[in-house]
Motif scaffolding. Structure first.
Motif: not given
Length: 403
Positions: A24, A28, A196
């Motif tokens: 995540g 991101a 994320f």
């Protein structure tokens, strides 16, 4: 594909959740726009939690009360009192720590129309009317106070039901617990989406909040394990409690830390009770019961996460409302599911005291799963080691009085 799924499920949930957090963060940071679809996984996970939590509370509590039977003459009364004292004091520690070191969170959406209670009278008014809500309406609207009341009433009403009826309720309880386990198996994917979304939207400030929350939770749990529980034990046995406390943490808590399930740690605790030379007629009942209702760590988690939500929404909390929160945290903790992360599913019940919408409360559950790699392990270690500690404490106190 079947082999891949099997191999994936063989990896410990903790490792899978860690992998979800790492992925995540990486997505991101590197491709926030291209991977925007990942946030859907978080929304689906939160949605599944929202769907299963109300029915879980109803069935688990109803089953626990209806199946309770009075057995042989044992030391259970003292043990139950110790369980209640330990869980209540843990709730007080969580509330006190949250006021001394307030933590705020970042939500995907903060409701504008939330109407926080103005004082204790409004809290009691809300409490009473939620308790007498229509059961179907309570489940549909996730009114956890109403669900809890109906679960208690149905549990007592079914205490004298036939064995076949109780077996049906037990089977239904097991089925709901299995569904919860399935949902929690999806936690790595849900947490991947939640992490994320949090970082892509708010940057790394969200991770700083998670670390602060984790420190507050773990600090409270360690304080209960190393200060509160030894103090309770000392009052009962009137001698140095730490040899017993540290042994239960080492031989029970350490195993529970990795299994993250009080229920899975029952055989370990039974073996430890045998090593300690405790009465089998007592510990054969107190250990399985403790795995269900002795949840000091859960009381800490519920109170801390609820007050973090309250602080985030700038809701004022007076002394008497805080006392009610302690009681609700302790009672809720006693009904927490024995599966990993079970206490998180009861946070909406405590949040409802303050008029916090279920949508926000469920986001808090999601945050709880993000930090749950450490939080839930430490919580379970405290819960499970306390089962043996208090069983031994009650017997040692009884022997001291007789001797």
């Amino acid at each position: 594909m079947k082999n891949i799924v099997h191999k994936w499920s063989q990896i410990s949930l903790v490792k899978r959740i860690l992998l979800g957090i790492i992925l995540g963060i990486l997505l991101a940071v590197t491709v926030p726009d291209a991977a925007s679809w990942v946030s859907i996984l978080g929304s689906l996970f939160v949605g599944a939690l929202k769907a299963v939590a109300p029915i879980l509370v109803l069935v688990l509590v109803m089953h626990a009360i209806s199946s309770h039977q009075s057995g042989k003459k044992t030391n259970m009364k003292s043990i139950l009192v110790l369980y209640a004292i330990g869980t209540t004091l843990a709730g007080i520690v969580g509330v006190a720590a949250s006021f001394l070191f307030p933590v705020t969170l970042t939500f995907a959406s903060n409701p504008e129309d939330i109407a926080p209670p103005e004082g204790i009278l409004e809290v009691l008014n809300t409490l009473l009317f939620n308790l007498v809500d229509n059961p179907v309406n309570a489940i549909l609207n996730a009114n956890y106070l109403g669900i809890l009341m109906w679960a208690i009433l149905l549990g007592f009403a079914l205490k004298k039901a036939s064995d076949s009826t109780k077996t049906t309720i037990a089977n239904f309880s097991e089925a709901i617990t299995k569904i919860v386990k399935w949902v929690i198996e999806l936690a790595p994917f849900g947490i991947l989406g939640l992490v994320f979304d949090a970082i892509a939207t708010n940057g790394f400030s969200a991770m700083k909040e998670y670390v602060q929350l984790l420190v507050l939770l773990l600090g409270s749990i360690f304080f209960v394990a190393l200060v509160i529980n030894p103090l309770i034990t000392f009052i009962y046995i009137r001698k140095n409690p730490y040899p017993l406390v540290l042994r239960t943490i080492r031989e029970s808590g350490l195993t529970a830390f990795f299994t993250r399930s009080s229920a899975a740690n029952i055989p370990v605790n039974m073996a430890l009770c045998e090593k300690l030379g405790l009465d089998e007629d007592t510990y054969s009942v107190s250990i399985p019961l403790g795995a269900t209702i002795n949840m000091a760590g859960a009381a800490v988690t519920i109170s801390v996460l609820t007050l973090a939500t309250v602080h985030t929404l700038n809701i004022e909390v007076d002394f008497w409302t805080a006392i009610i929160l302690v009681i609700v945290s302790a009672v809720s903790a006693a009904g927490a599911s024995g599966v990993a992360g079970g206490s998180l599913l009861l946070i909406p019940l405590a949040c409802s005291l303050f008029g916090i919408p279920n949508d926000i409360a469920v986001q808090v559950i999601g945050i709880g799963f993000i930090i749950g790699v450490l939080q839930d392990s430490c919580e379970t270690a405290l819960n499970s080691s306390s089962d043996v500690l208090f069983t031994a404490t009650a017997e040692l106190a009884k022997n001291r009085k007789m001797g």
